[in-house]
Design an enzyme around this catalytic site. Structure first.
Site, PDB file in Angstrom:
ATOM      1  N   ILE A  12      48.542  30.509 -11.429  1.00 54.60           N
ATOM      2  CA  ILE A  12      49.352  29.772 -12.746  1.00 54.60           C
ATOM      3  C   ILE A  12      50.673  30.351 -12.586  1.00 54.60           C
ATOM      4  CG2 ILE A  12      49.340  29.550 -15.088  1.00 54.60           C
ATOM      5  CD1 ILE A  12      46.267  30.511 -15.239  1.00 54.60           C
ATOM      6  N   PHE A  81      51.847  37.298 -16.345  1.00 50.86           N
ATOM      7  CA  PHE A  81      50.524  36.941 -15.708  1.00 50.86           C
ATOM      8  C   PHE A  81      49.954  37.982 -15.415  1.00 50.86           C
ATOM      9  CE2 PHE A  81      53.369  32.811 -15.656  1.00 50.86           C
ATOM     10  CZ  PHE A  81      52.398  32.085 -16.339  1.00 50.86           C
ATOM     11  N   SER A 125      43.408  34.104 -22.921  1.00 48.19           N
ATOM     12  CA  SER A 125      42.263  33.114 -22.495  1.00 48.19           C
ATOM     13  C   SER A 125      41.420  32.885 -23.419  1.00 48.19           C
ATOM     14  CB  SER A 125      41.533  34.098 -21.610  1.00 48.19           C
ATOM     15  OG  SER A 125      40.108  33.427 -21.161  1.00 48.19           O
ATOM     16  N   TYR A 150      36.754  41.945 -18.651  1.00 48.35           N
ATOM     17  CA  TYR A 150      37.927  40.993 -18.352  1.00 48.35           C
ATOM     18  C   TYR A 150      38.287  40.402 -19.705  1.00 48.35           C
ATOM     19  CZ  TYR A 150      40.307  36.832 -17.916  1.00 48.35           C
ATOM     20  OH  TYR A 150      41.360  35.780 -18.048  1.00 48.35           O
ATOM     21  N   LYS A 154      41.637  40.722 -22.571  1.00 47.96           N
ATOM     22  CA  LYS A 154      42.694  39.860 -23.255  1.00 47.96           C
ATOM     23  C   LYS A 154      42.649  40.078 -24.584  1.00 47.96           C
ATOM     24  CE  LYS A 154      43.921  37.832 -19.363  1.00 47.96           C
ATOM     25  NZ  LYS A 154      45.348  37.819 -18.944  1.00 47.96           N
ATOM     26  N   PHE A 179      41.973  27.265 -21.431  1.00 44.65           N
ATOM     27  CA  PHE A 179      40.871  27.172 -21.349  1.00 44.65           C
ATOM     28  C   PHE A 179      40.568  27.269 -19.697  1.00 44.65           C
ATOM     29  CE2 PHE A 179      41.098  26.782 -25.549  1.00 44.65           C
ATOM     30  CZ  PHE A 179      39.847  26.838 -26.093  1.00 44.65           C
ATOM     31  N   ASN A 180      40.310  26.054 -18.919  1.00 45.79           N
ATOM     32  CA  ASN A 180      40.034  26.265 -17.378  1.00 45.79           C
ATOM     33  C   ASN A 180      40.672  25.514 -16.881  1.00 45.79           C
ATOM     34  OD1 ASN A 180      37.218  26.652 -19.246  1.00 45.79           O
ATOM     35  ND2 ASN A 180      36.709  27.418 -17.251  1.00 45.79           N
ATOM     36  N   SER A 217      26.252  26.390  -6.003  1.00 45.46           N
ATOM     37  CA  SER A 217      25.209  26.648  -7.185  1.00 45.46           C
ATOM     38  C   SER A 217      25.557  26.364  -8.388  1.00 45.46           C
ATOM     39  CB  SER A 217      24.816  27.975  -7.154  1.00 45.46           C
ATOM     40  OG  SER A 217      24.237  28.401  -6.081  1.00 45.46           O
ATOM     41  N   ASP A 299      27.387  33.610 -19.272  1.00 47.54           N
ATOM     42  CA  ASP A 299      28.173  32.176 -19.335  1.00 47.54           C
ATOM     43  C   ASP A 299      27.688  31.696 -21.003  1.00 47.54           C
ATOM     44  OD1 ASP A 299      29.435  31.514 -17.241  1.00 47.54           O
ATOM     45  OD2 ASP A 299      27.425  30.645 -16.103  1.00 47.54           O
TER      46      ASP A 299
END
Length: 339
Positions: A12, A81, A125, A150, A154, A179-180, A217, A299
């Site tokens: 980024i 960053f 994030s 992680y 943030k 986001f992603n 996967s 997740d």
């Protein structure tokens, strides 16, 4: 005006450097090259026609940070960053993540708060929200206990900046909750270049399509989503980079309404993992080998942004689609593998 970009040779960061130079800013880059390459500097120069000043520097070394800022006391803004960013790795190496992501932020802020002009953009994030109670996710959504070291870095990072802003009215800060991010620059001069096995979906997709990975996967096919796979808000990295420039200009022009602001950066649209795969197959005209496997720990089911604050207050919105991002990522992957 001189702008410092820490981690400016990362994914980024490099795209943001290009957009800053496009707007006429004088950019200074710090990077320790732990997860990037000097070739990225060549890519930035090729796109913009300007070679930014670069210094290889480890922000964990406090004396080096101090020395850098004494040489560059005319910096008027910092976009930060520099950080480790792999969720799985952070679970295995928590102390490394806390040192790399927290101590470096503190050292940069300590030196920055000595400057005449103190404008700070923080790379945050959507992980700070965890699994939000409501979708889409607004900036007022509850910040939940982090799922990984992680994510925790943030959250802690935002708290450190907020606390500093409370006692230092000269410090103007914006935390941008991404986001992603996916995709690559349309020039194919810069893009996402993970070291080792990719931690993110799109590089794994493109590497699988190139034959570097046997198959992809897909973690979990039994989520409460339309097709059973996780839903995310995939934002093109060029759109994301432009948001940093707009946020910085907001601070430089004194348009901020408080000295600490937060904005979500996303498209406002959720796409499932299978939808992302099908988008790639459509633009690449390649059939992808993938298999749905067990869920992955940590997740969440779904996350996508409510973007009206960024749209209306920042005056920024995304322009590029999921197909655009997949197409650029594929062109980038083909270029770097065919070198």
């Amino acid at each position: 005006m001189k702008i410092l970009v820490t981690g400016g040779l990362g994914f980024i960061g490099s795209h943001t450097v290009v957009e800053l130079q496009n707007e006429g800013f004088d950019v200074v880059i710090i990077d320790d090259l732990s997860n990037s390459s000097l070739e990225v500097l060549e890519g930035i120069t090729s796109i913009s026609g300007i070679k930014p000043y670069f210094e290889e520097l480890d922000l964990k070394i406090k004396s080096d940070v101090k020395s850098f800022f004494s040489k560059h006391s005319d910096v008027v803004g910092v976009i930060h960053f520099a950080a480790s960013k792999a969720v799985g790795e952070s679970v295995k190496e928590p102390l490394m993540y806390y040192e790399n992501n927290i101590s470096t932020l503190v050292y940069v802020l300590q030196e920055m708060t000595k400057l005449n002009r103190q404008n700070f953009i923080f790379s945050s994030s959507c992980t700070v929200y965890g699994q939000a109670d409501e979708l889409p996710i607004t900036e007022n959504a509850q910040v939940k206990p982090a799922q990984s070291p992680y994510g925790n870095t943030k959250q802690i990072g935002e708290e450190i900046i907020q606390d500093t802003c409370k006692v230092n009215e000269k410090l103007n800060s914006i935390a941008l909750r991404y986001f992603n991010p996916i995709g690559a620059h349309p020039s194919t001069e810069i893009g996402e270049l993970p070291i080792g096995v990719p931690q993110n979906l799109v590089p794994f997709i493109t590497q699988t399509a190139m034959g570097m990975r046997e198959r992809l996967s897909v973690f979990g096919g039994d989520y409460a989503t339309p097709d059973g796979t996780c839903v995310r808000d995939y934002i093109h990295v060029v759109d994301l980079a432009k948001a940093h420039v707009v946020a910085l200009q907001r601070l430089l022009e004194n348009k901020n309404t408080s000295n600490y602001e937060v904005f979500n950066l996303g498209t406002g649209k959720g796409s499932s993992v299978l939808e992302a795969i099908h988008s790639f197959e459509k633009v690449s005209k390649k059939k992808l080998k993938y298999k749905i496997v067990d869920r992955r720990e940590g997740d969440i089911t779904a996350a996508y942004a409510e973007t009206s604050k960024a749209n209306n207050v920042l005056g920024w919105k995304t322009e590029l689609s999921l197909d655009d991002a997949m197409s650029s990522a594929w062109k980038w992957e083909q270029k770097i593998r065919n070198k």
